[in-house]
Motif scaffolding. Structure first.
Motif, PDB file in Angstrom:
ATOM      1  N   THR A   3       8.826  30.496   7.581  1.00 22.57           N
ATOM      2  CA  THR A   3       7.786  29.131   8.386  1.00 22.57           C
ATOM      3  C   THR A   3       6.248  30.320   8.569  1.00 22.57           C
ATOM      4  O   THR A   3       5.664  29.546   8.287  1.00 22.57           O
ATOM      5  N   ARG A   5       5.229  33.150   7.457  1.00 21.14           N
ATOM      6  CA  ARG A   5       4.537  33.213   6.542  1.00 21.14           C
ATOM      7  C   ARG A   5       3.974  32.333   5.570  1.00 21.14           C
ATOM      8  O   ARG A   5       2.805  32.434   5.162  1.00 21.14           O
ATOM      9  N   VAL A   6       4.603  31.175   5.166  1.00 20.87           N
ATOM     10  CA  VAL A   6       4.866  30.062   4.514  1.00 20.87           C
ATOM     11  C   VAL A   6       2.864  29.185   5.330  1.00 20.87           C
ATOM     12  O   VAL A   6       1.627  29.091   5.115  1.00 20.87           O
ATOM     13  N   ALA A   7       3.084  29.199   6.988  1.00 20.77           N
ATOM     14  CA  ALA A   7       1.773  28.755   7.214  1.00 20.77           C
ATOM     15  C   ALA A   7       0.988  29.630   7.292  1.00 20.77           C
ATOM     16  O   ALA A   7       0.087  28.896   7.067  1.00 20.77           O
ATOM     17  N   VAL A   9      -0.315  31.349   4.697  1.00 21.18           N
ATOM     18  CA  VAL A   9      -0.851  31.394   3.536  1.00 21.18           C
ATOM     19  C   VAL A   9      -1.496  30.049   3.620  1.00 21.18           C
ATOM     20  O   VAL A   9      -2.395  30.008   2.843  1.00 21.18           O
ATOM     21  N   ARG A  10      -1.093  28.402   3.944  1.00 17.96           N
ATOM     22  CA  ARG A  10      -0.986  27.815   4.302  1.00 17.96           C
ATOM     23  C   ARG A  10      -2.525  27.571   4.882  1.00 17.96           C
ATOM     24  O   ARG A  10      -3.763  26.842   4.603  1.00 17.96           O
ATOM     25  N   ALA A  11      -2.934  28.111   5.907  1.00 17.66           N
ATOM     26  CA  ALA A  11      -3.783  28.847   7.060  1.00 17.66           C
ATOM     27  C   ALA A  11      -4.986  29.441   5.641  1.00 17.66           C
ATOM     28  O   ALA A  11      -6.065  29.194   5.933  1.00 17.66           O
ATOM     29  N   ASN A  13      -5.031  28.847   2.286  1.00 15.08           N
ATOM     30  CA  ASN A  13      -5.776  28.130   1.552  1.00 15.08           C
ATOM     31  C   ASN A  13      -6.496  27.259   2.060  1.00 15.08           C
ATOM     32  O   ASN A  13      -7.446  27.117   1.741  1.00 15.08           O
ATOM     33  N   ARG A  14      -6.453  26.401   3.845  1.00 14.85           N
ATOM     34  CA  ARG A  14      -7.748  25.681   3.830  1.00 14.85           C
ATOM     35  C   ARG A  14      -8.850  26.586   4.082  1.00 14.85           C
ATOM     36  O   ARG A  14     -10.223  25.774   3.969  1.00 14.85           O
ATOM     37  N   TYR A  16     -10.207  29.102   2.353  1.00 15.12           N
ATOM     38  CA  TYR A  16     -10.777  29.234   1.226  1.00 15.12           C
ATOM     39  C   TYR A  16     -11.497  28.300   0.422  1.00 15.12           C
ATOM     40  O   TYR A  16     -12.667  28.615  -0.170  1.00 15.12           O
ATOM     41  N   THR A  17     -10.741  26.918   0.934  1.00 15.61           N
ATOM     42  CA  THR A  17     -11.048  25.815   0.174  1.00 15.61           C
ATOM     43  C   THR A  17     -12.622  25.805   0.456  1.00 15.61           C
ATOM     44  O   THR A  17     -13.196  24.738   0.203  1.00 15.61           O
TER      45      THR A  17
END
Length: 304
Positions: A3, A5-7, A9-11, A13-14, A16-17
């Motif tokens: 979890t 690592r998932v968090a 990647v999501r961070a 993504n935020r 990067y967007t």
């Protein structure tokens, strides 16, 4: 599943967007969707472009690609036509309005990305670029190496060789139409000869023409000439140039030539590297400006 690592990647993504939001084209460019802008970009790199090739590059299904091109065509940005070589193939090219639209989008995109990079010093920019390359290497679509085929020319191939020489060398080096005329003369001379001591190869990657080379007989019966080496930008990095030169040299060797010569110009660094690796040595040079820019013509020779 980890979890943390998932968090992470999501961070990312935020973050990067958010950066992409800064780089969005904005209201002035809102009339062009991202797919439309990508089509204009691809057509700016290769004109004309087969619709099947465009679909592959942008990963578009046939229906969506047809609707997208119809919208661009209705706005006067692109035109479509049937290939003279194969009526089953449809070609698309930008109109002058399409080229102007791409130039505007490209300039604005360059300015925005330049503004982002200017926020960092040299070291920061290099770290950012290295990180981008790493992400691209890890998550990018790593396709298998495309299948390379060398074959004799078919009807239409010699005209393609002339056209691509003219277009590529004008775009990359500023050669004018006189260079294309020279290539046309060489090709015509080759086609007029029935000589078992000469050969011509067309290089294909996954069925698409990407290069050429010819071995011709020089005035001396013991001397061959390497001519018409051509390599499309899309083929660079796949070993196509090396394979073409090797095939040409081995043909000359097998047909009893004692010497092989070629002429090139000093600004063609990639080609000169291939010739040197194949054993050619510089034998002479002279300055000239027959094709527009001032150049140094070089003669290279290989003894068997």
């Amino acid at each position: 599943m980890n979890t943390d690592r998932v968090a992470a990647v999501r961070a990312f993504n935020r973050l990067y967007t958010g950066v992409i939001g800064v780089l969005d084209e904005g209201p002035a460019d809102a009339e062009y969707s991202l797919p439309e802008a990508r089509v204009l970009f691809e057509l700016a790199q290769e004109d004309p472009l087969a619709v099947t090739d465009l679909r592959k590059r942008l990963d578009l299904d046939a229906g969506y690609a047809s609707r997208l091109l119809a919208r661009l065509e209705s706005r006067g940005l692109v035109s479509r036509e049937r290939s003279d070589e194969d009526a089953r193939r449809q070609l698309v090219r930008p109109t002058q309005a399409g080229r102007d639209a791409f130039a505007l989008l490209n300039r604005r995109s360059t300015d925005r990305i330049g503004g982002l990079l200017s926020r960092f010093d040299e070291e920061g920019q290099q770290r950012l670029l290295a990180a981008m390359r790493t992400i691209g290497d890890v998550v990018g679509d790593r396709k298998r190496d495309p299948a390379l085929v060398l074959r004799p020319p078919r009807p239409g191939d010699l005209g393609w060789v002339v056209q691509r020489h003219g277009a590529l060398y004008a775009r990359e080096y500023g050669f004018d139409v006189r260079f294309e005329g020279l290539v046309a003369g060489i090709v015509a001379d080759f086609a007029a000869r029935d000589d078992s001591g000469q050969a011509f190869w067309i290089a294909e990657l996954d069925g698409e023409r990407v290069g050429s080379i010819a071995c011709a007989r020089a005035q001396g019966a013991d001397t061959a000439k390497l001519r018409l080496l051509l390599l499309e930008p899309s083929a660079r990095g796949h070993g196509v140039g090396k394979r073409l030169v090797t095939e040409c040299v081995e043909f000359a060797r097998a047909h009893g030539y004692r010497t092989m010569e070629l002429s090139t110009v000093s600004i063609l660094d990639a080609a000169r590297t291939l010739y040197r690796a194949a054993g050619f040595a510089l034998a002479g040079e002279k300055d000239f400006d027959d094709w527009g820019p001032k150049l140094t013509e070089e003669t290279w020779r290989l003894e068997f």
